[in-house]
Design a protein around this motif. Structure first.
Motif, PDB file in Angstrom:
ATOM      1  N   GLY A 188      14.683 -33.793  42.215  1.00  0.00           N
ATOM      2  CA  GLY A 188      14.207 -32.831  41.219  1.00  0.00           C
ATOM      3  C   GLY A 188      15.352 -32.006  40.655  1.00  0.00           C
ATOM      4  O   GLY A 188      15.464 -31.807  39.443  1.00  0.00           O
ATOM      5  N   LEU A 192      19.283 -32.959  32.780  1.00  0.00           N
ATOM      6  CA  LEU A 192      18.731 -32.523  31.490  1.00  0.00           C
ATOM      7  C   LEU A 192      19.599 -31.421  30.891  1.00  0.00           C
ATOM      8  O   LEU A 192      19.894 -31.417  29.691  1.00  0.00           O
ATOM      9  CB  LEU A 192      17.286 -32.041  31.678  1.00  0.00           C
ATOM     10  CG  LEU A 192      16.551 -31.647  30.399  1.00  0.00           C
ATOM     11  CD1 LEU A 192      16.504 -32.792  29.401  1.00  0.00           C
ATOM     12  CD2 LEU A 192      15.125 -31.212  30.711  1.00  0.00           C
ATOM     13  N   LEU A 193      20.038 -30.521  31.759  1.00  0.00           N
ATOM     14  CA  LEU A 193      20.928 -29.440  31.306  1.00  0.00           C
ATOM     15  C   LEU A 193      22.250 -30.023  30.798  1.00  0.00           C
ATOM     16  O   LEU A 193      22.763 -29.617  29.743  1.00  0.00           O
ATOM     17  CB  LEU A 193      21.167 -28.484  32.478  1.00  0.00           C
ATOM     18  CG  LEU A 193      21.582 -27.067  32.134  1.00  0.00           C
ATOM     19  CD1 LEU A 193      20.543 -26.385  31.289  1.00  0.00           C
ATOM     20  CD2 LEU A 193      21.808 -26.269  33.423  1.00  0.00           C
ATOM     21  N   LEU A 207      17.429 -34.151  38.360  1.00  0.00           N
ATOM     22  CA  LEU A 207      16.788 -34.353  37.049  1.00  0.00           C
ATOM     23  C   LEU A 207      16.980 -33.129  36.150  1.00  0.00           C
ATOM     24  O   LEU A 207      17.339 -33.252  34.978  1.00  0.00           O
ATOM     25  CB  LEU A 207      15.295 -34.631  37.227  1.00  0.00           C
ATOM     26  CG  LEU A 207      14.906 -36.047  37.635  1.00  0.00           C
ATOM     27  CD1 LEU A 207      13.410 -36.136  37.888  1.00  0.00           C
ATOM     28  CD2 LEU A 207      15.298 -37.043  36.563  1.00  0.00           C
ATOM     29  N   ALA A 208      16.735 -31.939  36.740  1.00  0.00           N
ATOM     30  CA  ALA A 208      16.908 -30.701  35.954  1.00  0.00           C
ATOM     31  C   ALA A 208      18.371 -30.546  35.550  1.00  0.00           C
ATOM     32  O   ALA A 208      18.681 -30.185  34.402  1.00  0.00           O
ATOM     33  CB  ALA A 208      16.439 -29.505  36.770  1.00  0.00           C
ATOM     34  N   TRP A 220      12.395 -25.760  37.986  1.00  0.00           N
ATOM     35  CA  TRP A 220      13.792 -26.093  37.632  1.00  0.00           C
ATOM     36  C   TRP A 220      13.827 -26.868  36.312  1.00  0.00           C
ATOM     37  O   TRP A 220      14.657 -26.586  35.447  1.00  0.00           O
ATOM     38  CB  TRP A 220      14.441 -26.946  38.726  1.00  0.00           C
ATOM     39  CG  TRP A 220      14.510 -26.292  40.059  1.00  0.00           C
ATOM     40  CD1 TRP A 220      14.463 -24.946  40.311  1.00  0.00           C
ATOM     41  CD2 TRP A 220      14.609 -26.927  41.339  1.00  0.00           C
ATOM     42  NE1 TRP A 220      14.527 -24.713  41.661  1.00  0.00           N
ATOM     43  CE2 TRP A 220      14.632 -25.910  42.321  1.00  0.00           C
ATOM     44  CE3 TRP A 220      14.694 -28.250  41.757  1.00  0.00           C
ATOM     45  CZ2 TRP A 220      14.721 -26.188  43.682  1.00  0.00           C
ATOM     46  CZ3 TRP A 220      14.790 -28.529  43.103  1.00  0.00           C
ATOM     47  CH2 TRP A 220      14.808 -27.504  44.059  1.00  0.00           C
ATOM     48  N   ILE A 221      12.917 -27.846  36.212  1.00  0.00           N
ATOM     49  CA  ILE A 221      12.939 -28.675  34.997  1.00  0.00           C
ATOM     50  C   ILE A 221      12.570 -27.836  33.774  1.00  0.00           C
ATOM     51  O   ILE A 221      13.183 -27.950  32.716  1.00  0.00           O
ATOM     52  CB  ILE A 221      11.998 -29.897  35.161  1.00  0.00           C
ATOM     53  CG1 ILE A 221      12.560 -30.794  36.276  1.00  0.00           C
ATOM     54  CG2 ILE A 221      11.868 -30.684  33.866  1.00  0.00           C
ATOM     55  CD1 ILE A 221      11.688 -31.939  36.682  1.00  0.00           C
ATOM     56  N   PHE A 226      16.340 -35.455  25.716  1.00  0.00           N
ATOM     57  CA  PHE A 226      15.186 -36.033  26.409  1.00  0.00           C
ATOM     58  C   PHE A 226      15.217 -37.555  26.327  1.00  0.00           C
ATOM     59  O   PHE A 226      14.820 -38.241  27.260  1.00  0.00           O
ATOM     60  CB  PHE A 226      13.878 -35.472  25.824  1.00  0.00           C
ATOM     61  CG  PHE A 226      13.770 -33.991  26.038  1.00  0.00           C
ATOM     62  CD1 PHE A 226      13.169 -33.490  27.172  1.00  0.00           C
ATOM     63  CD2 PHE A 226      14.315 -33.103  25.138  1.00  0.00           C
ATOM     64  CE1 PHE A 226      13.105 -32.129  27.389  1.00  0.00           C
ATOM     65  CE2 PHE A 226      14.259 -31.737  25.352  1.00  0.00           C
ATOM     66  CZ  PHE A 226      13.654 -31.246  26.483  1.00  0.00           C
ATOM     67  N   LEU A 231       7.921 -26.001  42.743  1.00  0.00           N
ATOM     68  CA  LEU A 231       9.292 -25.492  42.673  1.00  0.00           C
ATOM     69  C   LEU A 231      10.159 -26.401  41.794  1.00  0.00           C
ATOM     70  O   LEU A 231      10.937 -25.910  40.952  1.00  0.00           O
ATOM     71  CB  LEU A 231       9.866 -25.405  44.094  1.00  0.00           C
ATOM     72  CG  LEU A 231      11.234 -24.740  44.208  1.00  0.00           C
ATOM     73  CD1 LEU A 231      11.168 -23.281  43.784  1.00  0.00           C
ATOM     74  CD2 LEU A 231      11.767 -24.823  45.638  1.00  0.00           C
ATOM     75  N   ILE A 232       9.991 -27.717  41.955  1.00  0.00           N
ATOM     76  CA  ILE A 232      10.801 -28.661  41.163  1.00  0.00           C
ATOM     77  C   ILE A 232      10.483 -28.510  39.669  1.00  0.00           C
ATOM     78  O   ILE A 232      11.373 -28.527  38.823  1.00  0.00           O
ATOM     79  CB  ILE A 232      10.544 -30.112  41.646  1.00  0.00           C
ATOM     80  CG1 ILE A 232      11.133 -30.293  43.050  1.00  0.00           C
ATOM     81  CG2 ILE A 232      11.145 -31.130  40.697  1.00  0.00           C
ATOM     82  CD1 ILE A 232      10.701 -31.554  43.760  1.00  0.00           C
ATOM     83  N   TYR A 259      13.476 -32.620  46.592  1.00  0.00           N
ATOM     84  CA  TYR A 259      14.263 -31.486  46.084  1.00  0.00           C
ATOM     85  C   TYR A 259      15.553 -31.966  45.436  1.00  0.00           C
ATOM     86  O   TYR A 259      15.943 -31.513  44.371  1.00  0.00           O
ATOM     87  CB  TYR A 259      14.620 -30.516  47.220  1.00  0.00           C
ATOM     88  CG  TYR A 259      13.473 -29.650  47.659  1.00  0.00           C
ATOM     89  CD1 TYR A 259      12.657 -29.028  46.741  1.00  0.00           C
ATOM     90  CD2 TYR A 259      13.219 -29.442  49.004  1.00  0.00           C
ATOM     91  CE1 TYR A 259      11.600 -28.233  47.138  1.00  0.00           C
ATOM     92  CE2 TYR A 259      12.177 -28.646  49.418  1.00  0.00           C
ATOM     93  CZ  TYR A 259      11.362 -28.038  48.482  1.00  0.00           C
ATOM     94  OH  TYR A 259      10.326 -27.251  48.879  1.00  0.00           O
ATOM     95  N   ALA A 315      15.466 -25.847  32.591  1.00  0.00           N
ATOM     96  CA  ALA A 315      16.416 -26.671  31.826  1.00  0.00           C
ATOM     97  C   ALA A 315      15.910 -26.852  30.387  1.00  0.00           C
ATOM     98  O   ALA A 315      16.698 -26.814  29.435  1.00  0.00           O
ATOM     99  CB  ALA A 315      16.587 -28.030  32.503  1.00  0.00           C
ATOM    100  N   ILE A 316      14.590 -27.022  30.238  1.00  0.00           N
ATOM    101  CA  ILE A 316      14.025 -27.182  28.885  1.00  0.00           C
ATOM    102  C   ILE A 316      14.174 -25.878  28.095  1.00  0.00           C
ATOM    103  O   ILE A 316      14.510 -25.892  26.911  1.00  0.00           O
ATOM    104  CB  ILE A 316      12.544 -27.626  28.946  1.00  0.00           C
ATOM    105  CG1 ILE A 316      12.435 -28.995  29.607  1.00  0.00           C
ATOM    106  CG2 ILE A 316      11.936 -27.679  27.550  1.00  0.00           C
ATOM    107  CD1 ILE A 316      11.019 -29.511  29.794  1.00  0.00           C
TER     108      ILE A 316
END
Lengths: 151, 587
Positions: free
Chosen positions: A31, A38-39, A34-35, B231-232, A64, B227-228, A28, B235-236
């Protein structure tokens, strides 16, 4: 994107890489990081290249590419399966560069073959790495940053 | 339970099949099509189902390749869902073509049939990648299924997983390039490969979690990954919004916000709660595909989602349920054997069991035990040793194919770049490598034997593949048989050529008589450019003959158009060409 901001982007990726794959960290956490990264890279690209965003299609995959560089840098200090993930992270970078380049090629832009060849060469070369020493880790990081800045 | 789900599938399938039949008969006007992109529901469903088809390879092959533990039952269910999804995904591009009988044009045979093929079209990549992916997924599933009774086959599972790992990503990357290589503003995105892959993985995980709920157990690792992924993907979407200003709110609600409910304990622990979350993700991602394919989706200017679209949706869901649960029922006894881990799984218990198993096993090839754990020497893993010769053969074959493409005569006049050929490279490598790997295992190493029924099945698959290859090579006749619908018998109607042109010809030749730029990139062969010089050199009679009798990939319209209709069209073409000349010469 100016050369200065481009150089700053790789420093940002390097800073973010420090937080990934810490010992005992949960999926978690990684993850979400990473998100979040990226934001962060998207916001950086959006404000860093606000004027050229609409005119320069090469920026479409810039966040990216930053994420891929961040992953490469983060894998250099993994405790287990380091060579495998190091190669996989570089292949991800190669993937983003290659297929992003092909998409742009169809819209009339040149593919960055030099950068693609450099990343491919590094990825292939990494598969031969034996035990990775601290010096080799540093050397790999310098090479990735050099590819980012100069190609 | 399976029989009940198959019955539900049948209830969805029957009306869906009627809608699909109607849409094939009627053509693109019957379903919701975007006014600008000419793409509609069939392509949305294709992208959606091909995304779902990644679940099996992702969960089984990639996990296996990366040493992430997963129980056999879950892996087989995921692989089976891939095969069922691929069957459905293959149907919709054919429906989308409008001219279903010309499907053979997408094979990468270049000009060997005497027909100029547009090698630059992304459709050729689609066909190759998906066909190879389907063949290798089937082979991987069969190996996995047979491996429990024949342990010597285990040694081929991991090499196959490494072969499939890039292929699964390659397939969806190529699907994303169908969009990213066009000039549609909403589709510009060099980041589309990553975007599509993330969406595919997310939807695949949701499907597998839903199927596991139907099976009555759960795999927490997959739920966490789901779930992960949400989130990604959020963001995209944020980046896409910054770049283009477009945003699909309903997709964000269903696939971005609602999956966060997994953090609420009582929803997470309830079977119905988990099912609702997975179903919500699938709905959200279908809406996202619809929004992506038809950028004007939901706007008042666009046609509404009609009964044919609902029918196609029902057809796809019904077919999936029928195929998946039917196969599960058939293969149930092969999937549940002693030694498989079955029940509530979160990865840790399997890891402990396997660790205990490995403690007593001898040291593997190329692996050295160290104080910290173990160390694998470069290029020394077992899977590499199994794979190296077939892989070398695959690469050599792919290089020869690339050289052959470059050597073909028609491309002397076509700007053919490395970028046009690269997307075909890996599928060729993977196919040849897999064939060589299994041929060696069967004929040389004699690692497995086939029962009679398996031999019959394998022979049937080979005959089917050979028939398909032959049909693709031979192609179809360009002449039509009996008249299907006569457009008009009234040659006096002056508006008729314009109407006919816009209805039947503009898709390829453009409403202004020039190329339809998008079509040229998407389909092939490349339509002829109808400039004034060319029209005059061919003459009216010759052109009328082409319209009525057909030529190369131009369909014959005899029986649907009269001679005077065709003559009207030729004259209308000439008027368009004259207009172009007048525009060019204007100051």
């Amino acid at each position: 994107m100016t050369p200065l901001l481009n150089a700053f982007a790789c420093l940002l990726a390097l800073a973010c890489a420090l937080f990934l794959w810490r010992k005992g960290s949960s999926p978690y956490r990684n993850g979400a990081l990473l998100a979040g990264f990226l934001l962060l890279f998207s916001v950086f690209t959006y404000f860093g290249a606000a004027e050229s965003l609409a005119t320069d299609p090469a920026l479409e995959h810039y966040p990216f590419r930053m994420l891929a560089l961040c992953l490469c840098l983060s894998t250099a200090s993994l405790p287990l399966y380091r060579r495998r993930y190091l190669v996989l992270a570089q292949v991800l970078w190669l993937w983003i560069e290659l297929f992003g380049g092909i998409a742009l090629y169809y819209r009339g832009f040149d593919v960055a073959w030099t950068r693609i060849a450099a990343v491919a060469g590094l990825a292939f070369g990494s598969t031969f790495l034996s035990r990775i020493s601290r010096e080799m880790e540093f050397c790999l990081m310098v090479l990735w940053l050099a590819v980012w800045v100069f190609f | 339970m399976y029989r009940f789900l198959m019955l539900v599938g049948l209830v969805l399938f029957l009306p869906g099949a009627c809608a699909l039949g109607y849409s094939v008969f009627q053509g693109p006007s019957s379903w919701m099509t975007d006014a600008r992109t000419f793409w509609g529901t069939p392509i949305s469903l294709f992208v959606f189902w091909i995304g779902l088809a990644h679940a099996g390879t992702l969960i089984s092959a990639i996990f296996l390749a990366l040493d992430i533990k997963l129980d056999r039952r879950t892996a087989l269910i995921a692989e089976l869902s891939t095969l069922a999804s691929l069957v459905i995904a293959a149907v919709f591009p054919l429906v989308h073509l409008g001219i279903v009988e010309n499907f053979y044009m997408v094979a990468p045979l270049l000009d060997v049939r005497g027909i100029f093929a547009n090698i630059r079209s992304p459709l050729v990549w689609d066909f190759c990648c998906i066909a190879v992916y389907a063949a290798l997924s089937l082979l991987f599933f069969a190996t996995h299924l047979k491996a429990r009774r024949n342990p010597t086959l285990e040694k081929y599972c991991k090499p196959m997983a490494w072969l499939l790992f890039p292929l699964v990503l390659w397939v969806h990357t190529v699907v994303s390039l169908d969009f990213a290589t066009t000039f549609v503003p909403e589709w510009r995105g060099a980041f589309f490969p990553v975007y599509f892959i993330t969406g595919a993985i997310f939807s695949g995980l949701a499907l597998v979690n839903l199927l596991l709920c139907a099976e009555g157990y759960r795999v927490r690792l997959l739920e966490r990954l789901q779930l992960i992924c949400s989130w990604i993907l959020c963001a995209i979407w944020a980046w896409e919004f910054m770049l283009k200003g477009s945003f699909c709110a309903s997709a964000f609600i269903f696939a971005g916000l609602l999956p966060q409910l997994r953090m609420v304990a009582f929803i997470r622990e309830s079977k119905w709660g988990r099912m609702a979350i997975s179903a919500s993700v699938l709905l959200g991602l279908f809406l996202e595909r619809q929004f992506l394919v038809s950028p004007e989706f939901g706007s008042p200017a666009m046609a509404s989602f009609g009964w044919v679209d609902w029918g196609m949706l029902a057809f796809s869901a019904g077919t999936f349920m029928l195929v998946f649960f039917g196969m599960l029922l058939l293969l149930k006894r092969f999937m549940e054997v002693d030694g498989s881990y079955f029940g509530e799984v979160d990865g840790r218990d399997i890891a402990e069991v396997e660790e205990a198993e490995h403690k007593d096993s001898p040291v593997r090839l190329g692996v050295e035990k160290t104080k910290k754990g173990f160390y694998v020497h470069p290029w020394s893993s077992e899977e590499y040793h199994v794979l190296r010769l077939p892989l070398l053969l695959g690469i050599a074959f792919a290089l020869l194919f690339s050289l052959w493409v470059w050597g073909r005569m028609p491309f002397e006049n076509v700007d053919l770049s490395l970028a046009n050929v690269i997307p075909l490279f890996y599928p060729v490598v993977a196919l040849v490598t897999a064939v060589a790997l299994y041929a060696r295992a069967y004929f040389v190493e004699k690692a497995f034997a086939l029962h009679r029924i398996e031999k019959i099945l394998a022979a049937s698959v080979l005959v089917l593949a050979g028939t398909c290859a032959g049909a693709f090579y031979a192609g179809g006749a360009s002449e039509r048989g009996a008249a299907r619908d006569v457009l008009s018998e009234n040659p006096e109607n002056r508006d008729l050529p314009v109407q006919t042109w816009n209805a039947r010809c503009a898709t390829c030749h453009g409403s202004d008589g020039k190329f339809n730029e998008k079509f040229v990139r998407e389909f092939y062969p490349v339509p002829q450019k109808l400039d004034l010089l060319r029209l005059d050199s061919l003459g009216e009679d010759s052109l009328v003959n082409v319209i009525l009798k057909g030529r190369v990939n131009m369909n014959a319209y005899e029986g649907r158009l009269t001679y005077s209709d065709a003559l009207g069209l030729v004259r209308y073409m000439r008027s368009l060409a004259e207009k172009e000349v007048a525009n060019d010469s204007a100051p």
